[in-house]
Design an enzyme around this catalytic site. Sequence first.
Site, PDB file in Angstrom:
ATOM      1  N   LYS A 182      -2.936  91.862  51.508  1.00 36.19           N
ATOM      2  CA  LYS A 182      -3.744  92.507  50.478  1.00 36.19           C
ATOM      3  C   LYS A 182      -3.921  91.572  49.292  1.00 36.19           C
ATOM      4  O   LYS A 182      -3.210  90.570  49.149  1.00 36.19           O
ATOM      5  CB  LYS A 182      -3.087  93.815  50.036  1.00 36.19           C
TER       6      LYS A 182
ATOM      7  N   TYR B  77      -9.096  76.734  19.431  1.00 36.66           N
ATOM      8  CA  TYR B  77      -9.532  77.937  18.718  1.00 36.66           C
ATOM      9  C   TYR B  77      -8.436  78.432  17.781  1.00 36.66           C
ATOM     10  O   TYR B  77      -7.245  78.388  18.101  1.00 36.66           O
ATOM     11  CB  TYR B  77      -9.860  79.056  19.711  1.00 36.66           C
TER      12      TYR B  77
END
Length: 835
Positions: A506, A730
């Site tokens: 999965k 940033y």
Amino acid sequence: MRKCKVTTVRPSYQIMANYSVGKVAEITKGTLTGNTDIVIQHVLIDSRSAAANQSALFFAIKGKNHDGHRYLAELYQRGVRAFVVSELPEPKAFSEAGFIVVPDTLKALQTLAQYHREQCNCPVVAISGSNGKTIVKEWLFHCLSDAFSVTRSPKSYNSQVGVPLSLMLLDEHTTMGIFEAGISFPGEMDRLRPMIRPDLGILTNIGEAHQENFSDTAQKIDEKLKLFYNCQTLIYCADHKLIDQAVRKAPQLEKVKRITWSAAGKAGILVSNIKREADGTSFRVSYLDETIAIRIPFTDAASFENAMHCIALMLVLDIKRDKIVARLHDLPPVAMRLEQRSAINGCTLINDSYNSDYNSLSIALDVLNRQFQHKKKTLILSDILQSSRHPEELYRRVATLIREKGVTRIIGIGSEIHKNAAIFDIPGKFYETTHAFISSFVPEDFNREAILLKGARSFEFEKIAALLEQKKHTTRIEINLNALVHNLNYFRSLLKPGTKTLVMVKALSYGSGRHEIAGVLQFQGVDYLGVAIADEGVSLRQAGITLPVLVMNPEPESFDTIIHYRLEPEIYSFRMLQMFHKAVVRNQEIDYPVHIKLDTGMRRMGFLPGETNDLCSEIVKYKNIRVCSIFSHLAGSDEDVHDSFTREQIDTFRKNADQIIAAIGYPVIRHILNSSGIERFPEARFDMVRLGIGLYGISSVDSSRLQTVSTLKSTILQIKQVLPGETIGYGRRGKPVKPVQIAVVPIGYGDGLNRRLSNGRGSFVVKGKPAPVIGSICMDMTLIDVTGTGAREGDEVIIFGEKPSVVDIARILETIPYEVLTGISERVKRVYIQE
């Protein structure tokens, strides 16, 4: 010195001359029953091989996790008629077969290989050591190509099985054999030595590999030296003091001529003036009052050591000095792995474009043949340069091989294959040069197919790979399929015979890719696959996966799809049981497999213990469904603080599962253990176990027995100098207090890199040294401090792998490895590698 071209190694497991089953029985001292008229051309140990046909002899080898006897009927149906077994099957089902019955099939294979080796009078070189065996072997093949017709071990075939298979490749063309020998336990070399019977030996070095199986390093050296007891000459580096001492002390080596080399002391071959430059290493070698200047195109210490072993052997063989210089100058990188990745137009690209000989082609074609997701299979093949056979004979053999291996189209590149294009009887196109192919390249010519790229380095097939690759993003996650199979086999080794294995695939197989991993698991013979939702199971079916697939979180809206694709749902409530039964009836199905989920303490999905009586009454009413398994989920199997609760869960599961089985009246598979449970609660392995995160090398008990599967990598795009007072990234959060060198790496939170690793919390690895994240992680880029690492633009960067591991990253983030792995974005290229 005799001059002749190098012959390529024969295809995997090819025998020098035809053997009758009677002759094999005589050699192995086996009892022959059944058909005695069979003539054998090659031997097999892998029932999945495309070479399983009427000319094959299959050895049914038993191991801890496998038994070749289980595949006799399947092989017989595919045409195999000759078998070496330790257990004779029912003869009525094998009316045309011949069986050689022996006590030990592996020993019989080794005995046959020893006999085969004894028929060959050419010199044989044996290579052992902890590291470098395969590279030394491949470089010797390169270096001796003008002087000998060489047969060598394929890839890293150096084990108790690999060595005999390699020796069976010796044929009448061979004028020199070069074989690796590796051991993991004391006593193993005693079985390899009489098989190989080397004339010349090379001991590369001694490292930590398999040290846990030896009392100390000295014992491991002594065990490896057994290979060379009857050699004429042994080559090793005298700077490895433990090796030198062991050789001089061993009475069995007294008559063996020692050829030693050293860069630091006394030896027969002295190395001096070592200069490492940006693109290579130059040095001088002195031997028998003669000095030669040599340059190799590598700068690392391991490559230098490997090259010196090759030089020493060439000096012993009296290869012309100018040939030594030329061959060392052109040493090629040795591709230790084959790469698989997504390609344009829904294709899969298998890149093995580092060498081109017949044997490696056969091995690569086996990988191509396992691409279950594609019916069409294309081979792009260059001229095979290293063969002593006449081109027409060679390409007739190639044409036969690729037809047998299921290739549906060939693209041939090179003057010789172009001349012999008419030999190939499958669709194809042929070009004289790589440039000619690239000039005519049309992307639409490749659509939903598996493509094997197989060529000699001089053909520059990397240019073709660049055209075919789907994703150009240099950030990639490499999935080591050899490590994945190793981990699978480790967990299998913990199980009793007959216990089944379900592997969870999965969430893109924990970030590693869906059908690629499932294809490997199907080839390795796991019993079940598990997915979270029906869509994941549909993708597997569309990719050619035929294994039973358990859907853990089915939704009513997906029931018709589940039935259409033959998926098997988890049933966790009375509502789901009733609704799925209606879907089964609507689709006119009978005995449709379902899996009953019990909630034994997780308090997620599943029937509660108090509902078992009603469940038993209800489920027997539904004649169109059949319970295939009953299972539950442990809440804390990885932490010993929860062990008493885990045992309560196991007891509750056992009691309620047995009650349901008694009510329905037929056998049902029971399973409750996940990866950590498999290791920690052997009493609860029941009929099947569910393997998930453990497949990727993560253990709550002891990760040292597992191997790292996933490595997240990128490259340095740019390097800059930043001074104190300047800010980085940033929010200007990167504030160096001293001059630093920073590197821009093209990975960010858009790729799944967690922003909480910003500002020094996380650290990458560049040139083996830590490079802390500096400033804030951006969407597409991260800045790292590479001061003092010697980094250059274009260098590789490790985000996680061996070190730091995904567990290390998870610990920093205060989360679990599952989240780190499954968080890697799909825009990150998945590259699958295997030896």
